[in-house]
Write an enzyme that holds these catalytic residues in place. Sequence first.
Site, short mmCIF file in Angstrom:
data_model
loop_
_atom_site.label_atom_id
_atom_site.label_comp_id
_atom_site.label_asym_id
_atom_site.label_seq_id
_atom_site.Cartn_x
_atom_site.Cartn_y
_atom_site.Cartn_z
N THR A 198 0.87 -1.20 0.00
CA THR A 198 0.00 0.00 0.00
C THR A 198 0.91 1.24 0.00
OG1 THR A 198 -0.27 -0.13 2.40
CG2 THR A 198 -2.00 -1.10 1.05
N GLU A 243 6.93 4.85 7.27
CA GLU A 243 6.54 6.06 6.53
C GLU A 243 7.45 7.24 6.88
OE1 GLU A 243 1.87 4.99 5.71
OE2 GLU A 243 2.39 6.15 7.48
N THR A 299 2.03 -8.71 12.54
CA THR A 299 2.02 -7.37 11.98
C THR A 299 1.51 -7.37 10.58
OG1 THR A 299 3.24 -5.39 11.54
CG2 THR A 299 4.28 -7.40 10.88
#
Lengths: 417, 417
Positions: free
Chosen positions: A165, A289, A202
């Site tokens: 993603t 991120e 996770t």
Amino acid sequence: MGKAGLSVSPLAPAAFPDLPAIDGVEFASGAAGVKYQGRTDVTLIRIAPGSTLAGAFTKSSTRAACILDNQAKLAAGGDAPQGAAIIVNSGNANAFTGARGQESVDAVTGAVAQATGVPAERVFSSSTGVIGEPLPHDRIIAIVGDLAASLEAGGIADAARAIMTTDTFPKGASAVVAGEGGDIRIAGIAKGSGMIAPDMATMLVYVFTDAAIAAPLLQQALSSGLDTTFNAITVDSDTSTSDALILAATGRSPAAPITALDSGAGAAFVTALHGVMRELAQLVVRDGEGATKFVEVRVTGAASDADAHKVAMAIANSPLVKTAIAGEDANWGRIVAAVGKSGAQADRDRLRIRFGDMVLAENGWRSPDYDEAKASAYMKRPDLVIAVDLGLGQGARTVWTCDLTHGYIDINADYRS
Amino acid sequence: MGKAGLSVSPLAPAAFPDLPAIDGVEFASGAAGVKYQGRTDVTLIRIAPGSTLAGAFTKSSTRAACILDNQAKLAAGGDAPQGAAIIVNSGNANAFTGARGQESVDAVTGAVAQATGVPAERVFSSSTGVIGEPLPHDRIIAIVGDLAASLEAGGIADAARAIMTTDTFPKGASAVVAGEGGDIRIAGIAKGSGMIAPDMATMLVYVFTDAAIAAPLLQQALSSGLDTTFNAITVDSDTSTSDALILAATGRSPAAPITALDSGAGAAFVTALHGVMRELAQLVVRDGEGATKFVEVRVTGAASDADAHKVAMAIANSPLVKTAIAGEDANWGRIVAAVGKSGAQADRDRLRIRFGDMVLAENGWRSPDYDEAKASAYMKRPDLVIAVDLGLGQGARTVWTCDLTHGYIDINADYRS
């Protein structure tokens, strides 16, 4: 390439590794247009008859429909006499979608059962992406037949890409361990970049092995490694609704079946499996991120392992510690504050804080050896080690995290995930 | 002006309020050059003989020397027959400074005792700023005599400025409540902007009243308000080593002494005191580092108040929720995820999420009334309300937080605090 047109993490490995084929596991990936255009977003995985399965899933109380479905199916046992299948889509998490969530899961897994001949109760599914939007499952079902027809043993690298993603690179890891009478292979893939503070497993992780091992033993081998691998990483302290890890063992290795985990080939298998899990977990952090630093936080001398975990996570989740690292500032005072708020037993005057090999603080104060210039030079490295000794007992735990940067704000102030 | 030359928070009130003078309390501020140049950084407060005192301090296990000293002094009782004094410096926290920390506290409080005639065991101190650097206490001691000579009842606004670190505006609040036979006045000041996730009190807060009230009752009035004021705010989930709140009551009001808190003037006093505490706490959030949005998170329908607090804080501390707010994105999916990770009892299908008056999600899914355009318009406001009903019980809690922006990264990747 990540969804938001993100450039590849500076902490990414040079290339996707050469993963060994696992006899009995096949992959196919395709583009269903769930949300993204011009890229693959669905992966089908078929696992041979006679395999055994194990899994670990998020403990979130708002977990997604596919997680509840997977848990119910695995609760009935990990044997797969007629084989198993896993279908994964990115672009939509099918989370918090009410009764329609389970309807979508049933529709997709039913279509996979029909196309592959695997019983529906052995078809597992994962969805990752935006929360609260209905899953356009017809788009996925429309390509399931094509996927089933194109399954191949070598498709794992494409699968690692299809499940991404906000990830900026695909993640894989493997191991080969000597069994009795032949080698045992382990290969795994993972996705994850943000909303990373796993509370059990996770993100999406799929690990395959050709070991012959009964399902309860396989589950035990998996579960015993969670606390020091996937439960030991954090990007942003946010736990996903959709974390899932599925482990499949096909039994196709020429090695003798594993019948115990505490010695010989069984122990070697567990060590290798946990090594693959740790590598995948660390790759998720390396794709955190906005990350520009990979940080290992080692806590020792705690009153218990649980206390060591609390302290390590308090440091790894502290926005002030993470922004100091982003600014390449050896700000150990913020580490002291994080230890203090952790809730673990700590004695200010016994704390010892090291960055790499440098002692920064000890005996309740800055170390006499502290050298600001050396500390600043160390902070410029991409991989950092922060070591905290509490001086109280034998409890220890190591966790991995990344820094908190403008990139994280950019990604998350704009991306609807 | 904040230390780092920061511009004033867009959420700041138009002006510092007109605080009523509290008979029996005097202030003086000066520039000692502890760290900052060209601004005041030390405040001395003298409290009249016969006053009573109460306090609340951080529970951090790495708390600063002055906190330990204040706690020890207050443990001996809250009466101040010969008066009390408080000395505060910004620029250096005197935290994690080993044995030298207590030496600095003794030196500074001893000098204040000598200059004011207040017994040393009634001289309290606070230090805020960088952690781990020795406090240059000689610089503070050098101006104590001048400060003692210039004490005045009207100096509270200057005091609010002198205690700032990364704060961008001074913070004050007040109340006047009708006692029996006359008015009771309450006035308080606070500092705080980052490292805000109080675990008892927050940052530095000083509240004064002319009420006549015994020390144990004063402490009870203070303690009963902490959970819904200072313990209900968070900027960045990081708890300071130095949080402190001191409350002094001079008894100079013409109103009759307060002898009970559960009715009449006592109850009115408690309500007013908690109001002042709430306003000061909210001002700290309005000055949250990099903040552009002030967010009230209201949780209702929880199984218990403790569960409501867990859920509210999980939302208020979620980097993904906070970055979505910064991006003016009505991303309620991230709120669902935060509820799920909170550890509180929750049922996905009973959750109801509102932004302001709009219902975004209910019955386990997006509300049929959901209007993306309206939700987006709402997110552009500077003050937002996120309301979550868990649909399980009577537990409720409201907390306040701010968004997570590039400004937070700027401040904390560069500022050594």
